[in-house]
Design an enzyme around this catalytic site. Sequence first.
Site, short mmCIF file in Angstrom:
data_model
loop_
_atom_site.label_atom_id
_atom_site.label_comp_id
_atom_site.label_asym_id
_atom_site.label_seq_id
_atom_site.Cartn_x
_atom_site.Cartn_y
_atom_site.Cartn_z
N GLN A 158 -11.81 3.37 1.18
CA GLN A 158 -10.88 4.14 0.93
C GLN A 158 -10.41 5.70 0.89
O GLN A 158 -9.54 6.78 1.01
CB GLN A 158 -10.17 3.72 0.28
CG GLN A 158 -10.96 4.17 -1.40
CD GLN A 158 -9.18 3.06 -2.22
OE1 GLN A 158 -9.92 1.94 -3.01
NE2 GLN A 158 -8.43 3.49 -3.03
N CYS A 164 -5.80 1.23 -2.16
CA CYS A 164 -6.67 0.70 -2.93
C CYS A 164 -5.32 -1.15 -2.33
O CYS A 164 -6.51 -1.66 -1.32
CB CYS A 164 -7.10 0.21 -4.00
SG CYS A 164 -5.47 0.02 -5.51
N HIS A 305 -6.13 -1.50 -10.07
CA HIS A 305 -7.57 -1.42 -8.43
C HIS A 305 -6.69 -2.53 -7.97
O HIS A 305 -7.30 -3.93 -8.58
CB HIS A 305 -8.74 -1.20 -8.96
CG HIS A 305 -9.56 -1.14 -7.91
ND1 HIS A 305 -9.18 0.11 -6.47
CD2 HIS A 305 -10.91 -1.86 -7.00
CE1 HIS A 305 -10.06 -0.24 -5.82
NE2 HIS A 305 -10.88 -0.49 -6.12
N ASN A 325 -14.90 -4.78 -2.46
CA ASN A 325 -14.31 -3.23 -2.80
C ASN A 325 -13.66 -2.45 -1.59
O ASN A 325 -14.26 -2.50 -0.82
CB ASN A 325 -15.03 -2.88 -3.77
CG ASN A 325 -14.81 -1.85 -4.82
OD1 ASN A 325 -13.00 -0.95 -4.29
ND2 ASN A 325 -14.66 -1.34 -5.76
#
Length: 374
Positions: A158, A164, A305, A325
């Site tokens: 990102q 996110c 997040h 992630n």
Amino acid sequence: MASSVFWVSLCVFALALSISSASEDSHVLGYSPSDLHSEPKLLSLFEAWNLKHGKHYTAAQRLEKSRRFHIFRENLMRIDAHNKKEGSTFKLGLTRFADLNQEEFKQSRRLGLKLPVHRLGSLRHHSNRKPAPSSIVNDLAGSVDWRSLGAVTSVKDQGMCGSCWAFSATGAIEGANAIATGSLVSVSEEELVTCSSASGCDGGLMDEAFEWVINNGGIATEETYPYSSYSGISAACNTGLEEQYKSVSIDGYADVTPYSEEALMEAVSKQPVSVAIEASAWDFQLYAEGVYNGTCSSDPYDINHGVLLVGYGSDNGVNYWIVKNSWGSSWGDGGYIRMIRNGSPFGICAIHSLSSYPLKHASTAPAIAAIAES
Ligand SMILES: *[C@@H]1O[C@H](CO)[C@@H](O)[C@H](O)[C@H]1NC(C)=O
């Protein structure tokens, strides 16, 4: 049906998982203990790390470079102290964020989840959770990993944009679509960041992204509408692309019952799930491998997040979640983190707080039979 293929390969995968074991070497952690012995060794380690992460300092940036070295060294000492601790289930290493202190890391816009107070408020003190009926728990597979079932795209980055939420949402859409249609298509975060009503790099929510994709009639592929908000600055919505390419669609979305480990396990046993976590802890920033059981906050009000839950499993009696992630592959375990599944009401880093997934019925996918007929 495509989904039965997935269930068969699920069993095959469970076997493979029990054979593989975590390796731990200086390559994974980014240093070896002898690097700590002298200042010249530390300096050359810092130079090698800069090279690896494409960081370059001009002569005029000498002061900044020495400031970064100072932080890098402090982080390394903390990393090494942690790694020497007996009994910890995870290791820390020189991730791509190893030259940032915790405050700088928090400010670097690697997160970006808007706090949905309306959804958390009434539930926060719900710690007397009811266990799920044992029939549900007993029916669950011992382990699930959607990566090996072809439902997860490669790790994305990102950048310094609080997007996110978009990456978490695209991951869940990619998973739902792959399971319904049998083909894994990477879809566009940039379209969500620039075209959906959410505030782009200033944060958003996965459910709002799902809603937008439903109302828009679909989302473009990553290839047609690639990510360009890496630096934190977004262009205007490309309405031409948005109108023309509705390549992947979803039919709805559902929220997972919060504060229930069993409900989250059940959800991810069916497809990858968007989850929210608190991700600003120093040992999260520097996570390298193993089952994370660190110092993040487990208060649902601290979630900041959005990430993608792609499975769960157990390793020597330690239960874990598998989380994708959006910080590139030079953070964590190739961009992933395994997080402890510890039976607590809110979960590690409050991972039980805000989970949801898109719905896609196999029948609304472009039918293979129809293509064959034409
Ligand atoms: C995780 O951390 C907690 C708190 O430090 C500790 O009590 C617990 O034993 C740890 N779990 C494992 C599996 O190491």
